[in-house]
Design an enzyme around this catalytic site. Sequence first.
Site, PDB file in Angstrom:
ATOM      1  CD  GLU A 177       7.013   4.129  -0.490  1.00 20.41           C
ATOM      2  OE1 GLU A 177       6.824   3.350   0.469  1.00 20.41           O
ATOM      3  OE2 GLU A 177       8.126   4.667  -0.739  1.00 20.41           O
TER       4      GLU A 177
ATOM      5  NE  ARG B 186       8.146  -4.065   7.776  1.00 28.04           N
ATOM      6  CZ  ARG B 186       9.263  -3.362   7.699  1.00 28.04           C
ATOM      7  NH1 ARG B 186      10.403  -3.960   7.446  1.00 28.04           N
ATOM      8  NH2 ARG B 186       9.252  -2.057   7.884  1.00 28.04           N
TER       9      ARG B 186
ATOM     10  CG  ASP C 294       0.943   5.778   3.755  1.00 28.86           C
ATOM     11  OD1 ASP C 294       0.338   5.328   4.737  1.00 28.86           O
ATOM     12  OD2 ASP C 294       2.182   5.712   3.637  1.00 28.86           O
TER      13      ASP C 294
ATOM     14  CD  GLU D   3       6.204  -1.352   9.842  1.00 26.79           C
ATOM     15  OE1 GLU D   3       6.367  -2.233   8.984  1.00 26.79           O
ATOM     16  OE2 GLU D   3       6.329  -0.142   9.598  1.00 26.79           O
TER      17      GLU D   3
END
Length: 581
Positions: free
Chosen positions: A475, A212, A341, A208
């Site tokens: 998404e 980010r 993913d 993360e």
Amino acid sequence: MVFRKLPGVSASGMGLRLSQKFVFLLFLSGLVTLCFGALFFLPDSVRLKRIFLSKTETQPVTVGSGSENDAREHLKRLKNQGGMTPAKGETTTSSDHGFKGCLLKPPLGRDNGKPSDPKTNERREKVKEMMKFAWDNYKRYAWGKNELRPLTRNGHIGNMFGGLRGASIIDSLDTLYIMGLMEEYNDAKDWVQTSLDLNSNGEASLFEVNIRYVGGLLSAYYLTGEELYKSKVMELGEKLLPAFNTPTGIPRGVINLGSGTSWSWGWASAGSSILAEFGTLHLEFVHLSELSRNPIYTEKVMNIRKLLNKIEKPHGLYPNFLSPVSGNWVQHHVSIGGLGDSFYEYLIKSYLMSDKTDGDAKTMYYGALEAIEANLVQKSPGGLTYMAEWRGGILDHKMGHLACFSGGMIGIGADDGAPEKRQHYLDLAAEITHTCHESYTRSATKLGPEAFRFDGGGEATATRLSDRYYILRPEVIESYMYMWRLTHDPKYREWGWEAVEALEQHCRVESGFSGIRDVYTMTASHDNMQQSFFLSETLKYLYLLFSDDDLLPLEDWVFNTEAHPLTHLLANSKWVFLFLL
């Protein structure tokens, strides 16, 4: 230079003259080789066209809104610092910044991507208004915190970022900039300068923080040329390196940014690392090497690749859990949604970001896609194409909202597949995107659930109460944007507008936007969280969907998995080249 007389040949004879010419040509060719070799190993990435093409061949571009004087000063600063957007009426020129030299087109287009069609522009302006509304409420009630709680009108910090603050600010920098919200952008920049403290001492998600904070600071630097962002991202990047201190070099998922201690998530099977976490570092880390002139970041992510290429993969698939100690798979659970993913996303994007020179990433991506098609891609009785999950050879006929990014991923990779499969890949991308759209249309709110199933008589619907929520995820809209760019089929813009209307009706509250707990009921139950990725991804992808293609053109940019745009790097980029050998 003095040529020595060659033995056995008269100085006045033809032989000496020919020999002198021969030696001179050898010297000249060596000099040329040396010069071009020096150019090749310059530390900044540059396109060869910077050497051979006129600097005045590019077109004038404009910037976002704001007061005229502020805009003038802003543009002057960018021009002086190597920023990427000249004032209206000026032409772009080559810069000493390697990233600027990489660009084929101006990043913000001829007119900030403004569409000529009035209806499309009106929709784009609506998305911009949504961003300003979300931002203004974050600033009013949660400034400096990580996210806004819009119902209780306060801030949320959470425990994903190890004590870092301002996740919504970092995630919004590039969105505000490309939308021309310059007053808001400048407020965000000022906060980074005065209040972003990287000396935290708490447990942070490596994944993360990377997507980010590192991604957000990198993209802000590439769009504006502000050295502030570069210095911050270099400082933060160094703090992430201790996570790789494992027997295999596979990083653990959690790191204390102060002490450098790292460990695996408590819920991860047998202390394993997660495919989608250690596999979603490549884009940012290659850029960190490029900016720092330090190959260590590229070394770390290339080592991950080497291990993955070495170990056996069941049916060619990549399971989601890997031991950072032994380097072996921990269990055979495969998913294109959560846990897996973005590993696949970063393979094809690494290839594209390298100016299509990273052959290893290309081979891994298309090999993985072939295995996914053979084992996971399914067709429902109703004709919907979906990606099932794989648990040790047994299929679970479930597709998560997170997996809906794969329509866009397969689409952007279609053109570089085997010639006989290019149309097939584009068709597959369209089919998956259609299925994800169906998951939206089959709910009462026209928003999609966290996961939907294809068993028990239902199709593209959540059959479990625990899967019925929507947390402002991007998404599905992401795939709409990519499919619009690739096909210009107007249905993708219509589908995007359906999502805008649903967000406005069901997620907009008095003081921001909130996720909802059940997409199948019209009686909204809000979760009281305006996720930072709503500002970074969902609204950015919607804005791009209703913009012309020259706003952040795909020929020059890839988006990291948090939708932060990163420039393409080139074959003559020093650190990338060395590790692709």
